[in-house]
Scaffold this active site. Structure first.
Site, PDB file in Angstrom:
ATOM      1  N   GLY A  12      35.228  47.446  35.656  1.00 27.49           N
ATOM      2  CA  GLY A  12      35.923  46.163  35.751  1.00 27.49           C
ATOM      3  C   GLY A  12      35.218  45.054  34.978  1.00 27.49           C
ATOM      4  N   GLN A  13      35.844  43.884  34.998  1.00 31.94           N
ATOM      5  CA  GLN A  13      35.287  42.733  34.271  1.00 31.94           C
ATOM      6  C   GLN A  13      33.851  42.399  34.710  1.00 31.94           C
ATOM      7  N   ASP A  59      33.989  57.193  44.787  1.00 33.75           N
ATOM      8  CA  ASP A  59      35.207  56.554  45.287  1.00 33.75           C
ATOM      9  C   ASP A  59      34.896  55.925  46.627  1.00 33.75           C
ATOM     10  N   LEU A  60      35.179  54.654  46.728  1.00 39.53           N
ATOM     11  CA  LEU A  60      34.786  53.898  47.921  1.00 39.53           C
ATOM     12  C   LEU A  60      35.574  54.281  49.169  1.00 39.53           C
ATOM     13  N   ALA A  82      33.553  46.738  43.386  1.00 42.69           N
ATOM     14  CA  ALA A  82      34.811  47.495  43.321  1.00 42.69           C
ATOM     15  C   ALA A  82      35.814  46.955  44.330  1.00 42.69           C
ATOM     16  N   GLN A  84      40.505  46.625  44.972  1.00 38.64           N
ATOM     17  CA  GLN A  84      41.865  46.397  44.471  1.00 38.64           C
ATOM     18  C   GLN A  84      41.908  44.872  44.382  1.00 38.64           C
ATOM     19  N   THR A 126      35.578  36.167  47.953  1.00 33.02           N
ATOM     20  CA  THR A 126      36.490  35.439  47.059  1.00 33.02           C
ATOM     21  C   THR A 126      37.025  34.147  47.663  1.00 33.02           C
ATOM     22  N   GLU A 128      39.928  33.341  47.559  1.00 32.13           N
ATOM     23  CA  GLU A 128      41.239  33.633  48.157  1.00 32.13           C
ATOM     24  C   GLU A 128      41.157  33.644  49.680  1.00 32.13           C
ATOM     25  N   TYR A 150      45.286  40.769  50.264  1.00 31.01           N
ATOM     26  CA  TYR A 150      43.983  40.793  49.567  1.00 31.01           C
ATOM     27  C   TYR A 150      42.995  39.852  50.255  1.00 31.01           C
ATOM     28  N   LYS A 154      39.588  40.934  52.235  1.00 36.32           N
ATOM     29  CA  LYS A 154      38.288  40.444  51.766  1.00 36.32           C
ATOM     30  C   LYS A 154      37.553  39.677  52.864  1.00 36.32           C
ATOM     31  N   HIS A 180      37.086  33.661  38.136  1.00 35.42           N
ATOM     32  CA  HIS A 180      36.293  33.641  36.904  1.00 35.42           C
ATOM     33  C   HIS A 180      36.903  34.628  35.918  1.00 35.42           C
ATOM     34  N   ARG A 185      38.853  40.082  31.177  1.00 37.13           N
ATOM     35  CA  ARG A 185      39.667  39.968  32.382  1.00 37.13           C
ATOM     36  C   ARG A 185      40.853  40.933  32.317  1.00 37.13           C
TER      37      ARG A 185
HETATM   38  P1  NAP Z   1      38.406  44.204  38.287  1.00 40.56           P
HETATM   39  O1  NAP Z   1      38.220  43.947  36.830  1.00 40.56           O
HETATM   40  O2  NAP Z   1      39.792  44.430  38.802  1.00 40.56           O
HETATM   41  O3  NAP Z   1      37.531  45.498  38.665  1.00 40.56           O
HETATM   42  C1  NAP Z   1      37.681  46.165  39.876  1.00 40.56           C
HETATM   43  C2  NAP Z   1      36.878  47.452  39.826  1.00 40.56           C
HETATM   44  O4  NAP Z   1      37.008  48.145  41.085  1.00 40.56           O
HETATM   45  C3  NAP Z   1      37.340  48.436  38.751  1.00 40.56           C
HETATM   46  O5  NAP Z   1      36.183  48.982  38.138  1.00 40.56           O
HETATM   47  C4  NAP Z   1      38.064  49.511  39.550  1.00 40.56           C
HETATM   48  O6  NAP Z   1      38.031  50.779  38.964  1.00 40.56           O
HETATM   49  C5  NAP Z   1      37.213  49.531  40.815  1.00 40.56           C
HETATM   50  N1  NAP Z   1      37.856  50.199  41.941  1.00 40.56           N
HETATM   51  C6  NAP Z   1      39.069  49.923  42.484  1.00 40.56           C
HETATM   52  N2  NAP Z   1      39.311  50.769  43.505  1.00 40.56           N
HETATM   53  C7  NAP Z   1      38.231  51.587  43.613  1.00 40.56           C
HETATM   54  C8  NAP Z   1      37.877  52.668  44.462  1.00 40.56           C
HETATM   55  N3  NAP Z   1      38.704  53.104  45.430  1.00 40.56           N
HETATM   56  N4  NAP Z   1      36.681  53.288  44.322  1.00 40.56           N
HETATM   57  C9  NAP Z   1      35.847  52.883  43.346  1.00 40.56           C
HETATM   58  N5  NAP Z   1      36.114  51.876  42.480  1.00 40.56           N
HETATM   59  C10 NAP Z   1      37.306  51.231  42.620  1.00 40.56           C
HETATM   60  O7  NAP Z   1      37.769  43.047  39.157  1.00 40.56           O
HETATM   61  P2  NAP Z   1      36.703  41.899  38.737  1.00 40.56           P
HETATM   62  O8  NAP Z   1      37.451  40.738  38.213  1.00 40.56           O
HETATM   63  O9  NAP Z   1      35.630  42.527  37.919  1.00 40.56           O
HETATM   64  O10 NAP Z   1      36.148  41.479  40.166  1.00 40.56           O
HETATM   65  C11 NAP Z   1      35.003  42.117  40.736  1.00 40.56           C
HETATM   66  C12 NAP Z   1      35.006  41.903  42.232  1.00 40.56           C
HETATM   67  O11 NAP Z   1      34.947  40.515  42.524  1.00 40.56           O
HETATM   68  C13 NAP Z   1      36.242  42.422  42.958  1.00 40.56           C
HETATM   69  O12 NAP Z   1      35.835  42.888  44.217  1.00 40.56           O
HETATM   70  C14 NAP Z   1      37.115  41.186  43.111  1.00 40.56           C
HETATM   71  O13 NAP Z   1      37.985  41.314  44.203  1.00 40.56           O
HETATM   72  C15 NAP Z   1      36.049  40.133  43.329  1.00 40.56           C
HETATM   73  N6  NAP Z   1      36.393  38.772  42.914  1.00 40.56           N
HETATM   74  C16 NAP Z   1      36.841  38.553  41.649  1.00 40.56           C
HETATM   75  C17 NAP Z   1      37.130  37.255  41.255  1.00 40.56           C
HETATM   76  C18 NAP Z   1      37.598  36.967  39.854  1.00 40.56           C
HETATM   77  O14 NAP Z   1      38.086  35.853  39.628  1.00 40.56           O
HETATM   78  N7  NAP Z   1      37.428  37.866  38.922  1.00 40.56           N
HETATM   79  C19 NAP Z   1      36.957  36.185  42.154  1.00 40.56           C
HETATM   80  C20 NAP Z   1      36.457  36.455  43.423  1.00 40.56           C
HETATM   81  C21 NAP Z   1      36.164  37.757  43.786  1.00 40.56           C
HETATM   82  P3  NAP Z   1      39.223  51.304  37.983  1.00 40.56           P
HETATM   83  O15 NAP Z   1      38.820  50.896  36.599  1.00 40.56           O
HETATM   84  O16 NAP Z   1      39.175  52.780  38.195  1.00 40.56           O
HETATM   85  O17 NAP Z   1      40.499  50.665  38.444  1.00 40.56           O
HETATM   86  P1  GDP Z   2      44.497  34.849  41.886  1.00 39.56           P
HETATM   87  O1  GDP Z   2      44.081  33.441  42.101  1.00 39.56           O
HETATM   88  O2  GDP Z   2      43.448  35.856  42.256  1.00 39.56           O
HETATM   89  O3  GDP Z   2      45.808  35.189  42.497  1.00 39.56           O
HETATM   90  O4  GDP Z   2      44.605  35.019  40.288  1.00 39.56           O
HETATM   91  P2  GDP Z   2      45.855  35.193  39.308  1.00 39.56           P
HETATM   92  O5  GDP Z   2      45.337  34.969  37.938  1.00 39.56           O
HETATM   93  O6  GDP Z   2      46.576  36.474  39.555  1.00 39.56           O
HETATM   94  O7  GDP Z   2      46.841  33.993  39.744  1.00 39.56           O
HETATM   95  C1  GDP Z   2      46.441  32.647  39.668  1.00 39.56           C
HETATM   96  C2  GDP Z   2      47.646  31.759  39.942  1.00 39.56           C
HETATM   97  O8  GDP Z   2      48.558  31.853  38.841  1.00 39.56           O
HETATM   98  C3  GDP Z   2      48.439  32.151  41.204  1.00 39.56           C
HETATM   99  O9  GDP Z   2      48.713  30.994  41.925  1.00 39.56           O
HETATM  100  C4  GDP Z   2      49.714  32.756  40.643  1.00 39.56           C
HETATM  101  O10 GDP Z   2      50.877  32.584  41.483  1.00 39.56           O
HETATM  102  C5  GDP Z   2      49.878  31.949  39.363  1.00 39.56           C
HETATM  103  N1  GDP Z   2      50.754  32.608  38.399  1.00 39.56           N
HETATM  104  C6  GDP Z   2      51.836  32.072  37.814  1.00 39.56           C
HETATM  105  N2  GDP Z   2      52.437  32.965  37.032  1.00 39.56           N
HETATM  106  C7  GDP Z   2      51.743  34.103  37.115  1.00 39.56           C
HETATM  107  C8  GDP Z   2      51.878  35.399  36.506  1.00 39.56           C
HETATM  108  O11 GDP Z   2      52.800  35.667  35.748  1.00 39.56           O
HETATM  109  N3  GDP Z   2      50.921  36.323  36.817  1.00 39.56           N
HETATM  110  C9  GDP Z   2      49.884  36.052  37.663  1.00 39.56           C
HETATM  111  N4  GDP Z   2      48.960  36.987  37.892  1.00 39.56           N
HETATM  112  N5  GDP Z   2      49.742  34.836  38.254  1.00 39.56           N
HETATM  113  C10 GDP Z   2      50.654  33.895  37.986  1.00 39.56           C
END
Ligand code: NAP
Ligand code: GDP
Length: 344
Positions: A12-13, A59-60, A82, A84, A126, A128, A150, A154, A180, A185
């Site tokens: 993931g990212q 796998d978690l 990791a 969803q 998060t 969220e 979600y 969390k 972030h 992403r």
């Molecule tokens: P991401 O790009 O969606 O990456 C998620 C990772 O989890 C992927 O490597 C995915 O593997 C893996 N995964 C999903 N289900 C799994 C399972 N059953 N067993 C093992 N691995 C599994 O997410 P991210 O943006 O890097 O975010 C990292 C973490 O921070 C996540 O927990 C997310 O919820 C949390 N978070 C993110 C943000 C944000 O803005 N980015 C903000 C707050 C919290 P696959 O490649 O196989 O799908």
């Molecule tokens: P989130 O904050 O983890 O839900 O991150 P997202 O990037 O998925 O969504 C951020 C905001 O953008 C949410 O309030 C969504 O409802 C809004 N949004 C508006 N249009 C879209 C779209 O087409 N896709 C997604 N993913 N979000 C959207």
């Protein structure tokens, strides 16, 4: 002897940026991935670290798989990234999301308690969880009110991390990270959906970008800055929880507008509600329009974080501004297409 870190979600990212940072800091870095038909390492490859990360299948959902991996790797630091991670999908797959995002942190903590109790643990929590926000801005003491499966899942991950710290003395931290983003992403998140779609429109590969609620506001930072905060959290004398955010909030339509400009168009808005659209002033071409299919059953309208505690205790602050972030993401997607690469 170098420290050993185990990072879940390595494909993931955040997994990619964190692994790069840990390698730079001299860690023996293990990246856990779930087995699938094809292993996707494009993010690690783009950062140039795919060969340096020691990949382990994990796998978690499977308790014994986690236990054996902890026993084999013997990590000093365990970063649970990791998940969803897509809010929209969690409405379609709420039970799966609850299992992975809610119960996996508990599975890991149980494994660490049994097999490696001195390992430091980071849980990817998060903003969220704040959902229907109870105060503005949100801090570590703001009450939670999640608005999606979600966010609810969390929240379990967050509280079980706090509980294992308090009950068993584990060094367990919950990082409450606000959104972030980066060129790495996932393409379904709104920022990257905007930058990849506009790049595709620019190259004649797509007609128009369709979005849902463009009035939603987020506190968007750069993922590369945020993984540094994760690492800092595990280097403190005592485990604690921290909000990580920029302290600035922008609506989705502002992200759209900036991205449209960077692509070389001149954005003008027309219409309201479902008829709202963004056109290029010169050509009159419709670039962006609303599709209600992208509205969510329950929306998080605004998120704004206050990371004062992280600044004071961790010495952390964001480095990349909103404008720099949008520019970095748009230019990278344009460059990828110019080089004939697919947008993944
Ligand atoms: P991401 O790009 O969606 O990456 C998620 C990772 O989890 C992927 O490597 C995915 O593997 C893996 N995964 C999903 N289900 C799994 C399972 N059953 N067993 C093992 N691995 C599994 O997410 P991210 O943006 O890097 O975010 C990292 C973490 O921070 C996540 O927990 C997310 O919820 C949390 N978070 C993110 C943000 C944000 O803005 N980015 C903000 C707050 C919290 P696959 O490649 O196989 O799908
Ligand atoms: P989130 O904050 O983890 O839900 O991150 P997202 O990037 O998925 O969504 C951020 C905001 O953008 C949410 O309030 C969504 O409802 C809004 N949004 C508006 N249009 C879209 C779209 O087409 N896709 C997604 N993913 N979000 C959207």
């Amino acid at each position: 002897m170098s420290k050993r870190a185990l990072v879940t979600g390595v494909t993931g990212q955040d997994g990619a940026y964190l692994c790069r940072l840990l390698l730079e800091r001299g860690y023996e870095t293990y990246g856990a991935f779930r087995r699938s038909a094809s292993l996707n390492l494009w993010r690690l490859e783009e950062l140039g670290v795919a060969k340096d990360v020691r990949l382990v299948p994990l796998d978690l959902i499977e308790f014994t798989n986690i236990l054996r991996t902890v026993e084999q790797v013997g990590p000093d630091e365990f970063y649970n990234l990791a998940a969803q991670s897509f809010v929209g999908l969690s409405f379609e797959q709420p039970i799966y999301t609850a299992d992975i995002d809610g119960l996996s942190p508990l599975r890991i903590l149980e494994c660490l308690r049994a097999a490696k109790p001195d390992c430091r643990f980071y849980q990817a929590s998060t903003s969220e969880m704040f959902g229907k926000v109870q105060t503005v801005p949100q801090t570590e003491t703001t009450p939670f009110y999640p608005r999606s499966p979600y966010g609810v899942a969390k929240l379990h991950g967050h509280w079980i991390t706090v509980n294992y710290r308090e009950s068993y003395g584990l060094y367990a931290c919950s990082g409450i990270l606000f959104n972030h983003e980066s060129p790495l992403r996932g393409i379904e998140f709104v920022t990257r959906k905007i930058t990849s779609s506009l790049a595709r429109i620019k190259y004649g590969l797509q007609d128009v970008l369709e979005l849902g609620n463009m009035d939603a506001e987020r506190d968007w930072g750069f993922a590369g800055d945020y993984v540094d905060a994760m690492h800092r959290m595990l280097q403190q004398p005592q485990a604690d929880d921290f909000v990580i955010a920029t302290g600035q909030m922008r609506p989705v339509h502002e992200f759209v507008e900036r991205a449209v400009e960077i692509c070389g168009w001149q954005p003008v808005w027309e219409g309201e509600g479902e008829a709202r659209r963004c056109l290029d002033r010169t050509s009159g071409r419709v670039l962006v329009r609303v599709n209600p299919a992208f509205y969510r059953p329950a929306e998080v309208e605004q998120l704004l974080g206050d990371a004062t505690k992280a600044r004071n205790v961790l010495g952390w602050k964001p480095r990349v501004s909103f404008g720099e972030l949008v520019e970095m993401m748009v230019r990278t997607d344009l460059d990828r297409l110019a080089a004939g690469k697919p947008l993944l």
